[in-house]
Write an enzyme that holds these catalytic residues in place. Structure first.
Site, short mmCIF file in Angstrom:
data_model
loop_
_atom_site.label_atom_id
_atom_site.label_comp_id
_atom_site.label_asym_id
_atom_site.label_seq_id
_atom_site.Cartn_x
_atom_site.Cartn_y
_atom_site.Cartn_z
N CYS A 34 1.15 -0.96 -0.10
CA CYS A 34 0.11 -0.48 0.36
C CYS A 34 0.80 1.15 0.06
O CYS A 34 1.67 1.76 1.14
CB CYS A 34 -1.25 0.33 1.63
SG CYS A 34 -2.55 1.76 1.49
N GLY A 35 0.99 2.05 -1.08
CA GLY A 35 1.59 3.71 -0.99
C GLY A 35 0.89 4.28 -0.30
O GLY A 35 2.65 4.55 0.80
N HIS A 36 0.17 4.90 -0.18
CA HIS A 36 0.12 6.04 0.90
C HIS A 36 0.34 5.43 1.92
O HIS A 36 0.55 6.12 3.03
CB HIS A 36 -1.87 6.34 1.22
CG HIS A 36 -2.75 5.55 1.56
ND1 HIS A 36 -2.97 4.45 0.90
CD2 HIS A 36 -2.69 5.87 2.61
CE1 HIS A 36 -3.89 4.57 2.33
NE2 HIS A 36 -3.62 4.54 3.57
N CYS A 91 -3.09 7.33 -4.66
CA CYS A 91 -2.89 6.17 -4.56
C CYS A 91 -1.45 5.15 -5.27
O CYS A 91 -0.79 4.88 -6.30
CB CYS A 91 -3.63 4.97 -5.90
SG CYS A 91 -4.05 3.15 -5.08
N GLY A 92 -0.73 5.35 -4.32
CA GLY A 92 0.56 5.03 -4.34
C GLY A 92 0.71 3.52 -5.71
O GLY A 92 1.67 3.44 -6.20
N THR A 93 0.12 2.35 -5.15
CA THR A 93 0.53 1.23 -5.87
C THR A 93 -0.57 1.85 -7.76
O THR A 93 -0.15 0.19 -8.56
CB THR A 93 -0.59 0.28 -5.64
OG1 THR A 93 -1.41 0.04 -4.82
CG2 THR A 93 0.58 -0.38 -4.07
N HIS A 152 -8.56 -3.90 -7.45
CA HIS A 152 -8.85 -1.79 -7.69
C HIS A 152 -8.85 -1.67 -9.18
O HIS A 152 -8.31 -2.87 -10.45
CB HIS A 152 -7.16 -1.64 -7.90
CG HIS A 152 -6.42 -1.77 -6.02
ND1 HIS A 152 -6.44 -3.25 -5.55
CD2 HIS A 152 -7.18 -1.05 -5.00
CE1 HIS A 152 -6.36 -2.74 -4.30
NE2 HIS A 152 -6.59 -1.83 -4.13
N ASP A 162 -10.05 5.70 -3.73
CA ASP A 162 -9.03 5.83 -2.89
C ASP A 162 -8.63 7.23 -2.41
O ASP A 162 -9.30 7.49 -3.96
CB ASP A 162 -7.67 5.77 -3.21
CG ASP A 162 -6.52 5.70 -2.93
OD1 ASP A 162 -5.55 7.10 -2.32
OD2 ASP A 162 -5.47 4.97 -2.48
O1 PYC Z 1 -1.84 3.91 -2.08
O2 PYC Z 1 -1.16 2.15 -2.91
C1 PYC Z 1 -1.76 2.69 -2.45
C2 PYC Z 1 -3.73 2.87 -1.96
C3 PYC Z 1 -3.79 0.87 -2.16
C4 PYC Z 1 -5.03 1.09 -1.23
C5 PYC Z 1 -5.11 2.64 -0.62
N1 PYC Z 1 -4.30 3.03 -1.21
#
Ligand code: PYC
Length: 309
Positions: free
Chosen positions: A89-91, A234-236, A204, A230
């Site tokens: 999870c990036g964030h 979203c980092g991923t 997603h 999100d």
């Molecule tokens: O930031 O990767 C992310 C992420 C995945 C689901 C919610 N945020």
């Protein structure tokens, strides 16, 4: 006996993370993927108690801090949400780094943090920005055509950025917070169609449109596995987007891509190539919003969260 769970809450570009610093389940040692399995199979009530109602909400991502496998790593973490577990999870990783710094357990500089899908590099700047060098990311399928209920034919890519995404190629609706309910419905129908088309791993969905922030390259809307969207870019999802841009020759190695999210916040991202995959680095900022002790009273009918709907 009332069970006590210590947490630190933060948000990253609008998306919340709840880091469990004490009182979480004992998952033992060994590879993180095995510990995630034990969490899921033997201790899932902790996930529900920590992130679902009445203590949490559908948008909250939990992060269980664990002892790392490799003593050179600063920490290990398992992410979870209202319906299950996330590979990365990036964030959330940005929230974990800010939380560790807040607790005095990590200083500005570069650190390694383990996740169930592999270690990631995290750099905390003196100013508080966090850069996450994510797990290798790649596009699995390009220009996948799907028939979406009530919408029609649509094309998109299936890509991995630490989680699995379907990324729509063309704008399908106006990406505006006021349309959030409609966007959630559209993205959910898209996910059903993609899953039925032979991509059951996709949980997603990422929609794109023109940016509104100066300097941003695109705006996105991301449907998360549990039906929430999100609040961050979203980092991923940004990593999966970079994998597609790289595969299409639309973004050169080392060039910056500025991804705007539906709430207007941005992540900056770039990549280096590694064989047939890319290694994205995503930079954003998290803010500490609270410290708390969650109380799980066995006499409470909803001690471990509301029963699943
Ligand atoms: O930031 O990767 C992310 C992420 C995945 C689901 C919610 N945020």
């Amino acid at each position: 006996m009332t069970h006590r769970i210590s947490v630190v809450d933060s948000h990253t570009a609008g998306e919340p993370t709840r880091v469990v610093v004490d009182g979480g389940p004992d998952l033992g040692n060994g590879p993180l993927a095995g510990r995630l399995r034990r969490f899921h199979e033997q201790h899932d009530r902790f996930r529900r108690a920590i992130v679902t109602e009445p203590r949490g909400s559908d948008i909250l991502v939990g992060a269980l801090l664990c002892a790392p496998v490799d003593s050179a790593s600063a920490a290990a973490v398992i992410f979870f949400n209202n319906v299950g577990y996330l590979g990365m999870c990036g964030h959330g990783m940005m929230g974990v780094v800010r939380t560790l710094a807040h607790l005095g357990r990590l200083q500005p500089g570069s650190h390694r943090i383990e996740s169930p899908v592999g270690p990631v590099g995290c750099t905390l700047s003196e100013q508080g920005d966090v850069s996450v060098e994510n797990v290798p990311s790649w596009r699995k399928a390009a220009d996948v055509r799907i028939d979406v209920d009530g919408i029609g034919r649509l094309a998109g890519d299936v890509a991995y950025g630490g989680n699995w995404f379907f990324l729509a190629r063309e704008p399908v609706s106006t990406l505006d917070m006021q349309n959030a309910a409609q966007l959630l419905e559209v993205a959910s129908r898209i996910r059903r169609a993609v899953n039925a088309q032979g991509f059951p791993e996709v949980d997603h969905v990422e929609l794109f449109g023109p940016p509104t922030r100066p300097g941003a390259d695109a705006r996105n809307f991301v449907l998360c596995p549990g039906g929430a969207y999100d609040r961050s870019p979203c980092g991923t999802g940004t990593s999966a987007k970079l994998a597609c841009l790289a595969a299409d020759g639309q973004l050169a190695e080392g060039r910056t891509w500025v991804q705007e999210g539906i709430t207007g916040t941005t992540f900056e991202a770039s990549y280096r190539t590694s064989g047939t995959r890319i290694v994205p680095t995503v930079t954003g900022r998290a803010w500490i919003t609270g410290e708390a002790t969650l109380l799980v009273d066995p006499a409470d009918p909803f001690a471990w969260g509301l029963p699943p709907a």
